[in-house]
Motif scaffolding. Structure first.
Motif, PDB file in Angstrom:
ATOM      1  N   GLY A   1      56.355  57.808  43.846  1.00  0.00           N
ATOM      2  CA  GLY A   1      55.626  57.659  45.101  1.00  0.00           C
ATOM      3  C   GLY A   1      55.956  58.804  46.044  1.00  0.00           C
ATOM      4  O   GLY A   1      56.322  59.898  45.621  1.00  0.00           O
ATOM      5  N   ASP A   2      55.826  58.540  47.334  1.00  0.00           N
ATOM      6  CA  ASP A   2      56.134  59.551  48.338  1.00  0.00           C
ATOM      7  C   ASP A   2      57.637  59.781  48.412  1.00  0.00           C
ATOM      8  O   ASP A   2      58.442  58.864  48.221  1.00  0.00           O
ATOM      9  CB  ASP A   2      55.629  59.115  49.712  1.00  0.00           C
ATOM     10  CG  ASP A   2      54.109  59.081  49.782  1.00  0.00           C
ATOM     11  OD1 ASP A   2      53.476  59.838  49.014  1.00  0.00           O
ATOM     12  OD2 ASP A   2      53.570  58.303  50.591  1.00  0.00           O
ATOM     13  N   SER A   3      58.033  60.996  48.685  1.00  0.00           N
ATOM     14  CA  SER A   3      59.433  61.325  48.919  1.00  0.00           C
ATOM     15  C   SER A   3      59.520  62.345  50.044  1.00  0.00           C
ATOM     16  O   SER A   3      58.592  63.137  50.249  1.00  0.00           O
ATOM     17  CB  SER A   3      60.089  61.884  47.656  1.00  0.00           C
ATOM     18  OG  SER A   3      59.624  63.197  47.389  1.00  0.00           O
TER      19      SER A   3
ATOM     20  N   SER B   1      58.988  67.745  50.400  1.00  0.00           N
ATOM     21  CA  SER B   1      58.553  66.478  49.813  1.00  0.00           C
ATOM     22  C   SER B   1      58.257  66.687  48.337  1.00  0.00           C
ATOM     23  O   SER B   1      58.177  67.818  47.843  1.00  0.00           O
ATOM     24  CB  SER B   1      57.311  65.953  50.532  1.00  0.00           C
ATOM     25  OG  SER B   1      56.252  66.893  50.456  1.00  0.00           O
TER      26      SER B   1
ATOM     27  N   ASP C   1      60.002  56.453  47.859  1.00  0.00           N
ATOM     28  CA  ASP C   1      59.344  55.166  47.599  1.00  0.00           C
ATOM     29  C   ASP C   1      59.737  54.614  46.235  1.00  0.00           C
ATOM     30  O   ASP C   1      60.037  53.436  46.084  1.00  0.00           O
ATOM     31  CB  ASP C   1      57.824  55.314  47.674  1.00  0.00           C
ATOM     32  CG  ASP C   1      57.331  55.471  49.104  1.00  0.00           C
ATOM     33  OD1 ASP C   1      58.133  55.283  50.032  1.00  0.00           O
ATOM     34  OD2 ASP C   1      56.135  55.793  49.284  1.00  0.00           O
ATOM     35  N   GLU C   2      59.683  55.475  45.224  1.00  0.00           N
ATOM     36  CA  GLU C   2      60.015  55.051  43.866  1.00  0.00           C
ATOM     37  C   GLU C   2      60.182  56.291  42.999  1.00  0.00           C
ATOM     38  O   GLU C   2      59.465  57.278  43.157  1.00  0.00           O
ATOM     39  CB  GLU C   2      58.923  54.149  43.286  1.00  0.00           C
ATOM     40  CG  GLU C   2      59.264  53.562  41.929  1.00  0.00           C
ATOM     41  CD  GLU C   2      58.196  52.621  41.411  1.00  0.00           C
ATOM     42  OE1 GLU C   2      58.326  52.144  40.267  1.00  0.00           O
ATOM     43  OE2 GLU C   2      57.220  52.363  42.153  1.00  0.00           O
TER      44      GLU C   2
ATOM     45  N   ALA D   1      59.956  62.009  41.753  1.00  0.00           N
ATOM     46  CA  ALA D   1      59.315  60.961  42.542  1.00  0.00           C
ATOM     47  C   ALA D   1      58.046  60.438  41.888  1.00  0.00           C
ATOM     48  O   ALA D   1      57.225  61.209  41.382  1.00  0.00           O
ATOM     49  CB  ALA D   1      58.983  61.491  43.932  1.00  0.00           C
TER      50      ALA D   1
ATOM     51  N   ALA E   1      63.929  52.886  44.554  1.00  0.00           N
ATOM     52  CA  ALA E   1      63.639  53.471  45.861  1.00  0.00           C
ATOM     53  C   ALA E   1      64.943  53.918  46.510  1.00  0.00           C
ATOM     54  O   ALA E   1      65.987  53.283  46.341  1.00  0.00           O
ATOM     55  CB  ALA E   1      62.946  52.449  46.755  1.00  0.00           C
TER      56      ALA E   1
ATOM     57  N   GLN F   1      64.309  60.051  51.646  1.00  0.00           N
ATOM     58  CA  GLN F   1      63.536  58.819  51.565  1.00  0.00           C
ATOM     59  C   GLN F   1      62.630  58.917  50.346  1.00  0.00           C
ATOM     60  O   GLN F   1      61.904  59.901  50.185  1.00  0.00           O
ATOM     61  CB  GLN F   1      62.710  58.600  52.839  1.00  0.00           C
ATOM     62  CG  GLN F   1      63.566  58.342  54.085  1.00  0.00           C
ATOM     63  CD  GLN F   1      62.726  58.087  55.316  1.00  0.00           C
ATOM     64  OE1 GLN F   1      61.652  58.655  55.461  1.00  0.00           O
ATOM     65  NE2 GLN F   1      63.214  57.247  56.212  1.00  0.00           N
TER      66      GLN F   1
ATOM     67  N   ASP G   1      66.595  53.846  53.377  1.00  0.00           N
ATOM     68  CA  ASP G   1      66.676  54.710  54.552  1.00  0.00           C
ATOM     69  C   ASP G   1      68.129  55.128  54.738  1.00  0.00           C
ATOM     70  O   ASP G   1      68.989  54.304  55.055  1.00  0.00           O
ATOM     71  CB  ASP G   1      66.185  53.974  55.800  1.00  0.00           C
ATOM     72  CG  ASP G   1      64.686  53.741  55.756  1.00  0.00           C
ATOM     73  OD1 ASP G   1      64.219  52.833  56.449  1.00  0.00           O
ATOM     74  OD2 ASP G   1      63.996  54.480  55.026  1.00  0.00           O
TER      75      ASP G   1
END
Length: 236
Positions: free
Chosen positions: A26-28, A38, A54-55, A24, A7, A52, A10
């Motif tokens: 997850g979400d980015s 994104s 997530d993973e 990505a 991840a 940012q 922040d």
């Protein structure tokens, strides 16, 4: 090229020499002065941004290596380029194989390769290629103090005047010698910490005055503190 999986913490707004490739799971989310994007992203060199994630995978690629040159062509003078449509489903689990094997679908989708020596770029002057090869010894564990890399000394070893060396390096690499060396010193600090050195030890090994100096420089370049980076490395 620096490759990490996990991840993205922040981060504060930051910029660095590398082109950043984000794959990505997850979400980015990436914010920069030109907007917001994104998903899977290519972020150009020296673009101030905040990421940012997530993973997923993050690749930091030197712009003048073979992979970097191919990515620059794909970006086509844009600051951030999404490429979600190029990839299917992401891997279900955290990959355990070698990065080259796991990243093969990504590189194939982008029609790029990392098979060749990353410093064997035909567009580079042979003297610059020789210098980069010497610098690479740092990443292989034989780190040399930055005092050995003053522009005047490097120029003399390459049989050039200092002004000619500075101009040639900037023209060839797209970045001046001093900030490029700072970038490489931070790479060495990362290597030192991953080898078990403390932040203070890593700072002294790579020519920073102390851990605070290293941390300030690190945050400006990567958007996170050296302590956050150590926690990230420990989880890899």
């Amino acid at each position: 090229m620096l490759i990490t999986y996990g991840a993205a913490l922040d981060t504060a707004l930051h910029r660095h020499h590398a082109i950043q490739l984000v794959w990505a799971k997850g979400d980015s989310s990436c914010q920069w002065s030109g907007g917001h994007a994104s998903g899977n992203l290519i972020i150009d060199s020296q673009v101030e941004h905040k990421l940012q994630l997530d993973e997923g995978w993050i690749l930091l690629v030197e712009p003048q290596c073979e992979l970097g040159i191919n990515l620059t062509k794909m970006i086509a003078d844009k600051e951030v380029v999404p490429f979600n449509h190029l990839l299917g489903a992401y891997l279900a689990e955290k990959p355990q194989d070698s990065p080259n094997e796991v990243l093969a679908p990504l590189l194939k989708a982008l029609n790029i390769s990392v098979a060749k020596d990353p410093q064997s770029t035909p567009t580079l002057d042979k003297r610059i290629q020789t210098l980069l090869t010497r610098l690479d010894l740092c990443l292989q564990g034989a780190c040399q103090k930055p005092a050995n890399w003053r522009a005047s000394e490097v120029a003399s070893e390459l049989f050039m005047s200092e002004s000619r060396f500075r101009h040639l390096f900037s023209t060839q690499m797209g970045i001046a010698w001093r900030p490029y060396l700072r970038w490489r010193r931070l790479s060495c600090a990362i290597t030192a910490m991953m080898s078990g050195h403390t932040a203070t030890e890593s700072a002294h090994l790579t020519g920073f005055a102390d851990s605070a100096h290293l941390s300030r420089t690190f945050r400006a370049m990567f958007g996170i503190s050296i302590q956050q980076a150590k926690a990230l490395f420990a989880s890899l």
